[in-house]
Design an enzyme around this catalytic site. Sequence first.
Site, PDB file in Angstrom:
ATOM      1  N   CYS A 105       0.848  -1.190   0.000  1.00 20.98           N
ATOM      2  CA  CYS A 105       0.000   0.000   0.000  1.00 20.98           C
ATOM      3  C   CYS A 105       0.886   1.243   0.000  1.00 20.98           C
ATOM      4  CB  CYS A 105      -0.904  -0.015   1.230  1.00 20.98           C
ATOM      5  SG  CYS A 105      -2.000   1.402   1.360  1.00 20.98           S
ATOM      6  N   HIS A 147      -9.018  -3.815  -2.495  1.00 17.48           N
ATOM      7  CA  HIS A 147      -8.021  -3.108  -1.685  1.00 17.48           C
ATOM      8  C   HIS A 147      -8.352  -1.613  -1.643  1.00 17.48           C
ATOM      9  CE1 HIS A 147      -3.797  -2.347  -0.218  1.00 17.48           C
ATOM     10  NE2 HIS A 147      -4.119  -1.154  -0.684  1.00 17.48           N
ATOM     11  N   GLU A 148      -8.638  -1.021  -2.800  1.00 14.45           N
ATOM     12  CA  GLU A 148      -8.955   0.410  -2.839  1.00 14.45           C
ATOM     13  C   GLU A 148     -10.296   0.695  -2.172  1.00 14.45           C
ATOM     14  OE1 GLU A 148      -6.648   2.488  -3.480  1.00 14.45           O
ATOM     15  OE2 GLU A 148      -5.345   0.875  -4.177  1.00 14.45           O
ATOM     16  N   HIS A 151     -10.136   1.218   1.475  1.00 15.55           N
ATOM     17  CA  HIS A 151      -9.714   2.563   1.903  1.00 15.55           C
ATOM     18  C   HIS A 151     -10.913   3.484   2.149  1.00 15.55           C
ATOM     19  CE1 HIS A 151      -5.385   2.548   1.912  1.00 15.55           C
ATOM     20  NE2 HIS A 151      -5.333   1.985   0.715  1.00 15.55           N
TER      21      HIS A 151
END
Length: 196
Positions: A105, A147-148, A151
Site C-alpha cells: 500500500c 483493496h482500494e 480505503h
Amino acid sequence: MILPIIAYGDPVLRKVAEDIAQDYPNLEGLISNMWDTMYNANGVGLAAPQIGLPIRLFMVDTTPFSDDEELEEKEQKALKDFKRVFINAHIVEETGEEWAFNEGCLSIPDIREDVSRKDTLTISYLDADFKPCTETYDGLLARVIQHEYDHIEGVLFTDKLSTLKKRLLKSRLVNISKGKVKVDYRMRFPLEKKAR
C-alpha cells in the site's frame, strides 16, 4: 499536480468516507491530480483518503500487472488497459474462494504481506461522468478494487492480518507514522507533521 500521500497512523485513513455529489468542487482537477500522484508513486490504485479526503472516490489502473507472465492470458487481457474511476462505490457481493496474494500500500511503504480475499466481487459505482455502473470482476482485478474499496471504508490491508503478524509489524508501522521510512514519493506523516 502531485499530492503528498497520507501515511499510516493518520485518522483520515480510518474514516468511513462520504458519498459526493456531481458538483463536488473541482472534481475533474482532483481526479487528474490523483492520477498524477498515483503514477508518480508507481501505484496501481489510489483512494481519496490516501490524499487526506474522506470521500468515496478511488481509481485503479492495472496495466502494469498485465505483463506478469505467471498470469493466464485471459487475466492478462482483463488487466491490460483497465483504467477506471470509482465514485460513491458500494460492494454488492463478494463470492468465490478466498485466495492469498502479497499486497502492499502506498500509505504503508516497505511492508508487504499475504492477504486473503474472495475471488469475485460485484460493485456498483458512478464513473468519472457520474454514469451509474454495476459490474462484476474476478481474480487480480477484483483484488485491486477490493483493496482500494477498503480505503473508503476506513480499512487497511494490515487489518486483515493475523494478531501475531500485526504484533510483529507494530514497531515498523509506528516508524512509518513518524516518517522513519525511505520513500521516493511525497508523503505526509502524522507524527512528523511535514510533507517531504
